[in-house]
Design a protein around this motif. Sequence first.
Motif, PDB file in Angstrom:
ATOM      1  N   ALA A  31      12.415   5.364  -1.439  1.00 60.37           N
ATOM      2  CA  ALA A  31      11.330   4.383  -2.103  1.00 60.37           C
ATOM      3  C   ALA A  31      11.771   3.923  -3.344  1.00 60.37           C
ATOM      4  CB  ALA A  31       9.919   5.141  -2.021  1.00 60.37           C
ATOM      5  N   SER A  32      12.408   4.703  -4.144  1.00 63.52           N
ATOM      6  CA  SER A  32      13.000   4.288  -5.399  1.00 63.52           C
ATOM      7  C   SER A  32      14.255   3.612  -5.219  1.00 63.52           C
ATOM      8  CB  SER A  32      13.265   5.745  -6.376  1.00 63.52           C
ATOM      9  OG  SER A  32      14.117   6.330  -5.818  1.00 63.52           O
ATOM     10  N   THR A  33      15.287   3.899  -4.510  1.00 63.16           N
ATOM     11  CA  THR A  33      16.588   3.425  -4.301  1.00 63.16           C
ATOM     12  C   THR A  33      16.668   2.105  -3.014  1.00 63.16           C
ATOM     13  OG1 THR A  33      17.229   5.024  -2.710  1.00 63.16           O
ATOM     14  CG2 THR A  33      17.614   5.346  -5.340  1.00 63.16           C
ATOM     15  N   ASN A  83      -9.479  13.344   3.429  1.00 64.12           N
ATOM     16  CA  ASN A  83      -8.126  13.450   3.282  1.00 64.12           C
ATOM     17  C   ASN A  83      -7.575  12.986   2.156  1.00 64.12           C
ATOM     18  OD1 ASN A  83      -8.130  14.887   5.997  1.00 64.12           O
ATOM     19  ND2 ASN A  83      -8.594  13.138   6.825  1.00 64.12           N
ATOM     20  N   PRO A  84      -6.393  13.757   1.743  1.00 58.90           N
ATOM     21  CA  PRO A  84      -5.586  13.177   0.578  1.00 58.90           C
ATOM     22  C   PRO A  84      -4.485  12.061   1.150  1.00 58.90           C
ATOM     23  CG  PRO A  84      -4.772  15.347   1.164  1.00 58.90           C
ATOM     24  CD  PRO A  84      -5.870  15.015   1.954  1.00 58.90           C
ATOM     25  N   GLU A  85      -3.707  11.332   0.333  1.00 61.60           N
ATOM     26  CA  GLU A  85      -2.801  10.479   0.714  1.00 61.60           C
ATOM     27  C   GLU A  85      -1.756  11.286   1.391  1.00 61.60           C
ATOM     28  OE1 GLU A  85      -0.343   6.909  -1.021  1.00 61.60           O
ATOM     29  OE2 GLU A  85      -0.089   8.790  -2.154  1.00 61.60           O
ATOM     30  N   GLY A  99       0.828  -1.351  -0.032  1.00 61.90           N
ATOM     31  CA  GLY A  99      -0.049   0.049   0.194  1.00 61.90           C
ATOM     32  C   GLY A  99       0.981   1.034  -0.006  1.00 61.90           C
ATOM     33  N   PHE A 100       2.213   1.065   0.243  1.00 61.03           N
ATOM     34  CA  PHE A 100       2.876   2.278   0.206  1.00 61.03           C
ATOM     35  C   PHE A 100       3.172   3.020  -1.030  1.00 61.03           C
ATOM     36  CE2 PHE A 100       3.212   1.477   4.618  1.00 61.03           C
ATOM     37  CZ  PHE A 100       4.256   2.295   5.332  1.00 61.03           C
ATOM     38  N   PRO A 101       3.144   4.184  -1.293  1.00 60.64           N
ATOM     39  CA  PRO A 101       3.284   4.638  -2.610  1.00 60.64           C
ATOM     40  C   PRO A 101       4.790   4.666  -3.114  1.00 60.64           C
ATOM     41  CG  PRO A 101       3.338   6.458  -1.261  1.00 60.64           C
ATOM     42  CD  PRO A 101       2.981   5.197  -0.422  1.00 60.64           C
ATOM     43  N   THR A 102       4.958   4.664  -4.753  1.00 63.70           N
ATOM     44  CA  THR A 102       6.195   4.458  -5.055  1.00 63.70           C
ATOM     45  C   THR A 102       6.690   5.929  -5.204  1.00 63.70           C
ATOM     46  OG1 THR A 102       5.412   4.326  -7.436  1.00 63.70           O
ATOM     47  CG2 THR A 102       6.066   2.237  -6.235  1.00 63.70           C
ATOM     48  N   LEU A 103       5.728   6.916  -5.180  1.00 61.29           N
ATOM     49  CA  LEU A 103       6.124   8.304  -5.797  1.00 61.29           C
ATOM     50  C   LEU A 103       5.037   9.231  -5.053  1.00 61.29           C
ATOM     51  CD1 LEU A 103       8.131  10.217  -7.238  1.00 61.29           C
ATOM     52  CD2 LEU A 103       6.472  10.316  -9.092  1.00 61.29           C
ATOM     53  N   LEU A 104       5.430  10.164  -4.194  1.00 62.86           N
ATOM     54  CA  LEU A 104       4.507  11.012  -3.759  1.00 62.86           C
ATOM     55  C   LEU A 104       4.646  12.268  -4.494  1.00 62.86           C
ATOM     56  CD1 LEU A 104       5.497  10.811   0.049  1.00 62.86           C
ATOM     57  CD2 LEU A 104       3.269   9.875  -0.844  1.00 62.86           C
ATOM     58  N   GLU A 105       3.399  12.807  -4.983  1.00 57.23           N
ATOM     59  CA  GLU A 105       3.466  14.143  -5.833  1.00 57.23           C
ATOM     60  C   GLU A 105       2.754  15.182  -4.871  1.00 57.23           C
ATOM     61  OE1 GLU A 105       3.734  13.168 -10.225  1.00 57.23           O
ATOM     62  OE2 GLU A 105       2.117  11.927  -9.435  1.00 57.23           O
ATOM     63  N   SER A 106       3.323  16.339  -4.819  1.00 55.58           N
ATOM     64  CA  SER A 106       2.430  17.495  -3.964  1.00 55.58           C
ATOM     65  C   SER A 106       3.500  18.525  -4.091  1.00 55.58           C
ATOM     66  CB  SER A 106       2.429  16.933  -2.585  1.00 55.58           C
ATOM     67  OG  SER A 106       2.078  17.917  -1.510  1.00 55.58           O
ATOM     68  N   SER A 149      14.035  20.345   5.065  1.00 55.10           N
ATOM     69  CA  SER A 149      14.170  19.548   4.090  1.00 55.10           C
ATOM     70  C   SER A 149      12.951  18.744   4.164  1.00 55.10           C
ATOM     71  CB  SER A 149      15.131  18.594   4.503  1.00 55.10           C
ATOM     72  OG  SER A 149      15.526  17.767   3.291  1.00 55.10           O
ATOM     73  N   SER A 150      12.192  18.659   2.799  1.00 56.39           N
ATOM     74  CA  SER A 150      11.026  17.804   2.828  1.00 56.39           C
ATOM     75  C   SER A 150      11.114  16.322   3.038  1.00 56.39           C
ATOM     76  CB  SER A 150      10.507  17.975   1.074  1.00 56.39           C
ATOM     77  OG  SER A 150       9.537  17.078   0.910  1.00 56.39           O
ATOM     78  N   SER A 151      10.445  15.851   3.920  1.00 57.61           N
ATOM     79  CA  SER A 151      10.581  14.469   4.187  1.00 57.61           C
ATOM     80  C   SER A 151       9.804  13.781   3.149  1.00 57.61           C
ATOM     81  CB  SER A 151       9.748  14.063   5.705  1.00 57.61           C
ATOM     82  OG  SER A 151       8.393  14.480   5.685  1.00 57.61           O
ATOM     83  N   TRP A 152       9.038  14.385   2.541  1.00 61.28           N
ATOM     84  CA  TRP A 152       8.483  13.625   1.271  1.00 61.28           C
ATOM     85  C   TRP A 152       9.516  13.356   0.353  1.00 61.28           C
ATOM     86  CZ3 TRP A 152       2.597  14.604   0.239  1.00 61.28           C
ATOM     87  CH2 TRP A 152       1.865  14.436   1.551  1.00 61.28           C
ATOM     88  N   ARG A 153      10.321  14.322  -0.110  1.00 58.27           N
ATOM     89  CA  ARG A 153      11.140  14.007  -1.114  1.00 58.27           C
ATOM     90  C   ARG A 153      12.229  13.053  -0.766  1.00 58.27           C
ATOM     91  NH1 ARG A 153      13.832  12.423  -4.125  1.00 58.27           N
ATOM     92  NH2 ARG A 153      15.130  13.563  -5.979  1.00 58.27           N
ATOM     93  N   VAL A 154      12.550  13.190   0.547  1.00 61.99           N
ATOM     94  CA  VAL A 154      13.435  12.000   1.188  1.00 61.99           C
ATOM     95  C   VAL A 154      12.760  10.498   1.097  1.00 61.99           C
ATOM     96  CG1 VAL A 154      14.245  11.086   3.284  1.00 61.99           C
ATOM     97  CG2 VAL A 154      14.627  13.505   2.955  1.00 61.99           C
ATOM     98  N   TYR A 155      11.623  10.708   1.444  1.00 61.18           N
ATOM     99  CA  TYR A 155      10.711   9.342   1.160  1.00 61.18           C
ATOM    100  C   TYR A 155      10.983   8.742  -0.388  1.00 61.18           C
ATOM    101  CZ  TYR A 155       6.903   5.912   0.446  1.00 61.18           C
ATOM    102  OH  TYR A 155       6.170   4.760   0.167  1.00 61.18           O
TER     103      TYR A 155
END
Length: 397
Positions: free
Chosen positions: A230-232, A271-273, A43-50, A220-226
């Motif tokens: 997530a990809s690597t 609510n959004p993801e 269920g975890f996303p491969t990519l967050l877009e926001s 620093s954006s924790s979403w960018r860190v995620y």
Amino acid sequence: MATITVSVSGPPDISYTPDLAKYLARIKRRHELEKLDTCLPEGFPTLLESELVWEGQSLAERYNWNYELTGSNIEEIEVALHHFQSLNKPLGQISQTTFPLPTLHTVLRQISQEIHTGYGFKILRGVPVSKYTREENIIIYAGISSHIAPIRGRQDNQYQGRPADVVLAHIKDLSSVVDTSKISAPAYTTEKQVFHTDIGDIIALFALGEAAHGGQSYLSSSWRVYNELASTRPDLIRTLSEPWAFDEYGKGKRLYTFRPLLYHQPVTEGNPERLIIQYARRNFTGYWGLPRSTEIPAITEAQAEALDALHFTAEKYAVSLDFRQGDIQYVNNLSIFHARSGFQDSPEKQRHLVRLWLRDPEHAWETPAAQQERWDRVYAGLSAENTVFPLEPSVRS
């Protein structure tokens, strides 16, 4: 597929200050000795877009994070200050009603929305600190902040040895004036502070004074860190989403509790993801006068690598901000990591920030169930009569 772990003798070699060489060696060793998971948790996303996903190197090209107070704004703030003082109420009664800002209110509500649904932070610039007394500056700070997020959080439960709801904390070097064995956080030193989160929804920091040298603020954006992990390194996302043993330092008469560092909240009707990371490295490494208890399960090699991965990836994408006297920084603690460079004070210039932990019910994110007890310690059961705003710095109990 689960990660297959090969034991390494003894606890991981890791300290509060991240060591790049040790981090790279640990990566190499784990790749050689372990079969690492290649799949994200279900269920975890491969990519967050926001807009909450950003990189510090390019952020200024698309976002102006400063709001410069105008002359009319400052006049309105001063009128509100005098109004509150005329009421003869305790500081715990500071609110949108007792500190009215009829024009600036709309701007501050937009800032709250930006913090929760935009880029996640904003700096209010230009409070004329030197014009006011310490108490007046704190009234102004709390008054402005009440229009961004009306609920203040508890940062300590005693003041001068008595029970109290202490809602203001001073961030200042006290290492030369207090017993260093009582210092358990870099907030009271001149040392570098590594990337971490606090407790609560919004962190507010008001600069009463700036350092002679250094003391830059990093976000620093924790979403960018995620997204990068997530990809690597999906195995580290899995590690972060599993329970960790947190030192409770005697809170609730417990030595430690288990909870994840990372929480995924899927899309719901209302609510959004969302993705939330909550951690402070010193919980797992100790710091100065508060080492991690040997009675708590040691962190694993995977957890040690995950801690370093969070720090070094956050460092890679961070934005650097100079804290000027009169700045108020508001940060979404649920989507942004923060850090600080080391600094030097002088007799004339000393870095001195005051902090509030805030919550805005209109825009607040859902609190993860595993964090609810901690959030309740901060936000539940405060009373205006028992609220304290210490005017002088001290180490929290």
